[in-house]
Design a protein around this motif. Structure first.
Motif, short mmCIF file in Angstrom:
data_model
loop_
_atom_site.label_atom_id
_atom_site.label_comp_id
_atom_site.label_asym_id
_atom_site.label_seq_id
_atom_site.Cartn_x
_atom_site.Cartn_y
_atom_site.Cartn_z
N LEU A 1 0.92 -1.15 0.04
CA LEU A 1 0.00 -0.02 0.25
C LEU A 1 0.86 1.21 0.05
O LEU A 1 0.76 2.02 -0.68
N THR B 1 0.78 4.05 -2.82
CA THR B 1 0.58 5.39 -2.60
C THR B 1 1.93 6.20 -2.98
O THR B 1 1.70 7.45 -3.59
N GLN C 1 -4.64 1.79 5.80
CA GLN C 1 -4.94 3.15 5.35
C GLN C 1 -5.08 4.28 6.23
O GLN C 1 -4.71 5.66 5.73
N ILE D 1 -1.58 5.69 6.10
CA ILE D 1 -1.01 6.17 4.95
C ILE D 1 -1.84 7.62 4.79
O ILE D 1 -1.14 8.66 4.38
N GLN D 2 -2.84 7.73 5.26
CA GLN D 2 -3.99 9.03 5.14
C GLN D 2 -3.15 10.23 6.11
O GLN D 2 -3.07 11.14 5.69
N LEU E 1 -0.33 11.30 4.56
CA LEU E 1 -0.38 11.98 3.43
C LEU E 1 -0.84 13.66 4.09
O LEU E 1 -0.43 14.61 3.31
N ALA F 1 -4.86 7.79 -1.02
CA ALA F 1 -4.72 6.52 -0.05
C ALA F 1 -5.88 5.27 -0.71
O ALA F 1 -5.56 4.16 -0.95
N GLU F 2 -6.97 6.07 -1.26
CA GLU F 2 -7.83 5.13 -2.09
C GLU F 2 -7.72 4.83 -3.37
O GLU F 2 -7.70 3.76 -3.71
#
Lengths: 197, 197
Positions: free
Chosen positions: A93, A97, A128, A131-132, A135, A145-146
């Motif tokens: 992931l 990303t 997620q 990662i969000q 970001l 992320a999506e």
């Protein structure tokens, strides 16, 4: 005249890639070199060598040594070091990303933020949420992320792995300078010297 | 006050050990450090990791890279490089002889002569003739080559391998400085810094 480019191939699960990610931009700037960041995934490359996990897990003596070596180098460079659990982390992931993030100027900062979370704080990087958070921390849109789970991002990572294999890359970090392969954080100086010579 | 000691563990079949053997004395002298030379044999250590030959042969990409990396480093250091055939060389006779040679002041010179023949000229190092030639070249008694096939020399090499394993050594070259293990020619500077700090 445009600057020479150092191609920096890195894997988010890789400890020695952490070392390079944290210093490559500063060192390249000092050498008058630009950095092209190439996240990839070692899974298929290790599998082709008959390995189903990190060689640091397959060879325990080497693994124990790697953590000792990392601790010494991180101490010398003033970098924090915490081993994430499990090691290696599932970094897919993060890599997908990063391929999206690197289309923005904040891309390298996002990559460093992933490494800082993973090896500086020992956090898992496969969610997620994390990662969000990273970001947002680096001023990038949360929807990356999506998007990272979409077909385009999946294909981008597959392409990156295929390109790494085409280049003869077998581990991380790796550097391509003037078409020549350099492997390991301890070869960063040599790779830069090739370009600034 | 006696000087601190750097323990240098090397294997005659190892390319990166060649790099270290050719510079360790000069660098240690400059750092005010003494070198203890420890020839050993990686065969049983690799076997314990499930390898029946050099990992550079088991993993061809890594092997091709190693020769490229060696060529660059040897060029930068003004060292000749020729690949011996076969690679890796059977280095047992050289290691047993070196254990005897190192009881004389010319021991380190004999070790360097073995490496110069093997990787500087690409010669085989598994014959009595070559070993006798190098003993003569370095002013050591020719009979050491025969003594090297005796029980005492065989036991000395077994003891050296056992000690390497006890120290957690898994590759060559390795350095022990102040009880801490450093692996690889590219860690020689760090190992010396530990002792001169």
């Amino acid at each position: 005249m445009s600057k020479p480019v150092l191609h920096f191939w890195f894997e988010f699960a890789s400890t020695y890639s952490y070392l390079s990610a944290m210093r490559v931009e500063d060192m390249a700037t000092a050498a008058g070199v630009e950095v092209a960041w190439h996240p990839f995934w070692l899974g298929p490359i290790f599998k082709a060598q008959g390995w189903d996990t990190s060689p640091f897990n397959l060879y325990p003596l080497k693994g124990a040594y790697m953590w000792r070596d990392m601790a010494r180098i991180c101490a010398a460079r003033g970098l924090p070091l915490r081993q994430p659990d499990p090691f290696p982390q599932n970094a897919i992931l993060a890599a997908r990303t990063a391929l999206l993030a690197l289309q923005h100027p904040q891309g390298p900062a996002f990559c460093r933020a992933v490494y800082a979370a993973e090896f500086g704080q020992g956090r898992r990087i496969d969610s997620q949420e994390l990662i969000q958070e990273l970001l947002a921390e680096t001023g990038l849109p949360a929807q990356l992320a999506e998007e990272a789970s979409g077909d385009a991002a999946k294909q981008a990572l597959r392409d990156s792995v295929a390109e790494a294999m085409r280049l003869g890359i077998f581990g991380a970090p790796s550097f391509i300078a003037d078409g020549d392969l350099f492997w390991g954080d301890d070869r960063l100086e040599m790779a830069l010297a090739r370009l600034s010579a």
